[in-house]
Write a protein that holds these residues in place. Structure first.
Motif, PDB file in Angstrom:
ATOM      1  N   ALA A  19       0.834  -1.206   0.000  1.00  0.00           N
ATOM      2  CA  ALA A  19       0.000   0.000   0.000  1.00  0.00           C
ATOM      3  C   ALA A  19       0.870   1.259   0.000  1.00  0.00           C
ATOM      4  O   ALA A  19       0.549   2.250  -0.671  1.00  0.00           O
ATOM      5  N   LEU A  20       1.972   1.226   0.739  1.00  0.00           N
ATOM      6  CA  LEU A  20       2.897   2.366   0.733  1.00  0.00           C
ATOM      7  C   LEU A  20       3.476   2.583  -0.663  1.00  0.00           C
ATOM      8  O   LEU A  20       3.568   3.722  -1.150  1.00  0.00           O
ATOM      9  N   ALA A  21       3.875   1.491  -1.301  1.00  0.00           N
ATOM     10  CA  ALA A  21       4.455   1.596  -2.643  1.00  0.00           C
ATOM     11  C   ALA A  21       3.434   2.125  -3.645  1.00  0.00           C
ATOM     12  O   ALA A  21       3.771   2.924  -4.530  1.00  0.00           O
ATOM     13  N   GLN A  22       2.194   1.694  -3.497  1.00  0.00           N
ATOM     14  CA  GLN A  22       1.153   2.183  -4.402  1.00  0.00           C
ATOM     15  C   GLN A  22       0.978   3.694  -4.253  1.00  0.00           C
ATOM     16  O   GLN A  22       0.865   4.419  -5.247  1.00  0.00           O
ATOM     17  N   VAL A  78      21.779  12.384  -3.602  1.00  0.00           N
ATOM     18  CA  VAL A  78      20.530  11.792  -4.078  1.00  0.00           C
ATOM     19  C   VAL A  78      19.489  11.994  -2.982  1.00  0.00           C
ATOM     20  O   VAL A  78      19.802  11.873  -1.795  1.00  0.00           O
ATOM     21  N   ALA A  79      18.265  12.305  -3.363  1.00  0.00           N
ATOM     22  CA  ALA A  79      17.208  12.494  -2.368  1.00  0.00           C
ATOM     23  C   ALA A  79      16.825  11.145  -1.767  1.00  0.00           C
ATOM     24  O   ALA A  79      16.434  10.226  -2.485  1.00  0.00           O
ATOM     25  N   ILE A  80      16.944  11.034  -0.441  1.00  0.00           N
ATOM     26  CA  ILE A  80      16.602   9.798   0.268  1.00  0.00           C
ATOM     27  C   ILE A  80      15.707  10.170   1.448  1.00  0.00           C
ATOM     28  O   ILE A  80      16.194  10.612   2.489  1.00  0.00           O
ATOM     29  N   PRO A  81      14.394  10.029   1.315  1.00  0.00           N
ATOM     30  CA  PRO A  81      13.487  10.351   2.418  1.00  0.00           C
ATOM     31  C   PRO A  81      13.361   9.162   3.371  1.00  0.00           C
ATOM     32  O   PRO A  81      13.980   8.113   3.167  1.00  0.00           O
ATOM     33  N   PHE A  82      12.548   9.336   4.406  1.00  0.00           N
ATOM     34  CA  PHE A  82      12.313   8.250   5.363  1.00  0.00           C
ATOM     35  C   PHE A  82      10.885   7.767   5.183  1.00  0.00           C
ATOM     36  O   PHE A  82       9.932   8.458   5.544  1.00  0.00           O
ATOM     37  N   GLY A  83      10.736   6.569   4.621  1.00  0.00           N
ATOM     38  CA  GLY A  83       9.408   6.023   4.362  1.00  0.00           C
ATOM     39  C   GLY A  83       9.152   4.719   5.091  1.00  0.00           C
ATOM     40  O   GLY A  83       8.457   3.839   4.566  1.00  0.00           O
ATOM     41  N   VAL A  84       9.703   4.590   6.289  1.00  0.00           N
ATOM     42  CA  VAL A  84       9.551   3.360   7.069  1.00  0.00           C
ATOM     43  C   VAL A  84       8.596   3.619   8.232  1.00  0.00           C
ATOM     44  O   VAL A  84       8.849   4.493   9.069  1.00  0.00           O
ATOM     45  N   LEU A  85       7.517   2.866   8.279  1.00  0.00           N
ATOM     46  CA  LEU A  85       6.575   2.975   9.393  1.00  0.00           C
ATOM     47  C   LEU A  85       7.121   2.238  10.612  1.00  0.00           C
ATOM     48  O   LEU A  85       7.664   1.139  10.494  1.00  0.00           O
ATOM     49  N   ARG A 112      -2.021   0.262   9.102  1.00  0.00           N
ATOM     50  CA  ARG A 112      -3.039   0.377   8.057  1.00  0.00           C
ATOM     51  C   ARG A 112      -3.545   1.810   7.928  1.00  0.00           C
ATOM     52  O   ARG A 112      -3.803   2.288   6.818  1.00  0.00           O
ATOM     53  N   ALA A 113      -3.678   2.486   9.045  1.00  0.00           N
ATOM     54  CA  ALA A 113      -4.156   3.872   9.007  1.00  0.00           C
ATOM     55  C   ALA A 113      -3.163   4.789   8.303  1.00  0.00           C
ATOM     56  O   ALA A 113      -3.557   5.807   7.719  1.00  0.00           O
ATOM     57  N   ARG A 114      -1.880   4.421   8.336  1.00  0.00           N
ATOM     58  CA  ARG A 114      -0.840   5.269   7.741  1.00  0.00           C
ATOM     59  C   ARG A 114      -0.435   4.821   6.338  1.00  0.00           C
ATOM     60  O   ARG A 114       0.485   5.384   5.749  1.00  0.00           O
ATOM     61  N   SER A 115      -1.123   3.810   5.839  1.00  0.00           N
ATOM     62  CA  SER A 115      -0.873   3.359   4.468  1.00  0.00           C
ATOM     63  C   SER A 115      -2.161   3.354   3.651  1.00  0.00           C
ATOM     64  O   SER A 115      -2.242   2.701   2.617  1.00  0.00           O
ATOM     65  N   HIS A 149      -4.320   8.712   4.114  1.00  0.00           N
ATOM     66  CA  HIS A 149      -3.055   9.083   4.769  1.00  0.00           C
ATOM     67  C   HIS A 149      -2.027   8.022   4.417  1.00  0.00           C
ATOM     68  O   HIS A 149      -1.981   6.959   5.035  1.00  0.00           O
ATOM     69  N   ASN A 150      -1.221   8.325   3.418  1.00  0.00           N
ATOM     70  CA  ASN A 150      -0.271   7.342   2.916  1.00  0.00           C
ATOM     71  C   ASN A 150       1.148   7.880   3.070  1.00  0.00           C
ATOM     72  O   ASN A 150       1.535   8.856   2.415  1.00  0.00           O
ATOM     73  N   VAL A 151       1.911   7.257   3.952  1.00  0.00           N
ATOM     74  CA  VAL A 151       3.279   7.704   4.206  1.00  0.00           C
ATOM     75  C   VAL A 151       4.170   7.482   2.983  1.00  0.00           C
ATOM     76  O   VAL A 151       5.137   8.217   2.770  1.00  0.00           O
ATOM     77  N   GLY A 152       3.833   6.504   2.165  1.00  0.00           N
ATOM     78  CA  GLY A 152       4.596   6.306   0.936  1.00  0.00           C
ATOM     79  C   GLY A 152       4.482   7.498   0.008  1.00  0.00           C
ATOM     80  O   GLY A 152       5.479   7.959  -0.566  1.00  0.00           O
ATOM     81  N   ALA A 153       3.265   8.013  -0.143  1.00  0.00           N
ATOM     82  CA  ALA A 153       3.064   9.204  -0.970  1.00  0.00           C
ATOM     83  C   ALA A 153       3.766  10.408  -0.364  1.00  0.00           C
ATOM     84  O   ALA A 153       4.348  11.235  -1.083  1.00  0.00           O
TER      85      ALA A 153
END
Length: 217
Positions: A67-70, A144-151, A160-163, A167-171
Motif C-alpha cells: 500500500a505504501l508503494a502504491q 541523491v534524495a533519500i526520504p524516510f518512508g519506514v513505518l 493500516r491507518a498510515r498506508s 493518509h499514505n506515508v509512501g506518498a
C-alpha cells in the motif's frame, strides 16, 4: 566627518548593488521559495518532471508496504517522474540496497519503504533505531534524495491507518523526495549563474586602471 554608522550603511548599500551580492540574494530567495508551501516556482515544478526515482520496498509486512508503494507510485506519476521499483526482504535490508541504488548514478531519488510493528521482544527497537540511523547517514552522504518512508507502529491498525489512501506515508515520502530533487536543481542552477556572473564582471579597480593607462583607448 561622516559618522561611522552612515559609512557602514553606505558600504552595505554598495554591497547590495554589487552583482555578486545580487546573485547570492537570488539564490537564497529561490531556496525560500522552494520550501514555502503554496509558493513553489514553475522552474521547481519543472525540475520534478522527468525526475528518475527508485522505489525500494521491503516485503516484510507485505500488505502494508504494498500500500505504501502504491501511494508512492501514484505521487511520482502525478509529478511526471520516471519510476523503477525494487524489493528487498525486510526493513533492515533497506539501507544497503539504498546505497547500492544511489551509487549507480541512475536516480535523482531513492525512496525506501518499509514497516516495523512492535512485538513482544526488543527486536522492534533494535531494528527501528538501526534502520533510521543508517538511512539518515545515507541521506546526508549521497547527492541523491533519500526520504524516510519506514513505518514504526505499535499495532497493525496503526500501520493500516498510515498506508491508506487518505493518509499514505509512501506518498508523503515521495513528495518529500521530489521536493529535495527540485531544491538540488534550484541550487545547482543558481550557483552556475552566480559563477558566470562573477567570471564576466570586471573589478572596478581594473576598469579604472585601464582607463588611466598611457596610450590606451
Amino acid at each position: 566627518m561622516v559618522p561611522a554608522r552612515v559609512r557602514a550603511r553606505r558600504g552595505a548599500d554598495r554591497l547590495r548593488r554589487s552583482r555578486a551580492h545580487q546573485a547570492a540574494f537570488h539564490l537564497w530567495a529561490r531556496l525560500r521559495q522552494v520550501s514555502t508551501p503554496g509558493k513553489t516556482a514553475a522552474r521547481v515544478q519543472n525540475a520534478q518532471r522527468g525526475a528518475r526515482v527508485a522505489i525500494l520496498r521491503a516485503r516484510w509486512n507485505d500488505e502494508i508496504t504494498r500500500a505504501l508503494a502504491q501511494g508512492a507510485v501514484q505521487a511520482a506519476l502525478a509529478a511526471d517522474a520516471k519510476v523503477e521499483e525494487f524489493e528487498v526482504a525486510g526493513s533492515f535490508e533497506l539501507p544497503p540496497a539504498v546505497a547500492m541504488l544511489a551509487r549507480t548514478g541512475r536516480f535523482d531519488a531513492v525512496v525506501p519503504l518499509g514497516c516495523l510493528i512492535r512485538g513482544e521482544t526488543a527486536h522492534f527497537d533494535v531494528l527501528a533505531h538501526a534502520v533510521a540511523r543508517s538511512l539518515a547517514e545515507l541521506a546526508a552522504s549521497f547527492p541523491v534524495a533519500i526520504p524516510f518512508g519506514v513505518l514504526t507502529c505499535e499495532t497493525i491498525e496503526q500501520a493500516r491507518a498510515r498506508s491508506s489512501p487518505d493518509h499514505n506515508v509512501g506518498a508523503e515520502a515521495m513528495a518529500a523526495a521530489l521536493e529535495l530533487v527540485a531544491l538540488r536543481h534550484a541550487m545547482a542552477s543558481s550557483t552556475e549563474r552566480a559563477s558566470r556572473s562573477a567570471a564576466t564582471a570586471r573589478p572596478r579597480s581594473t576598469r579604472t586602471k585601464r582607463r588611466r593607462s598611457p596610450g590606451s583607448r
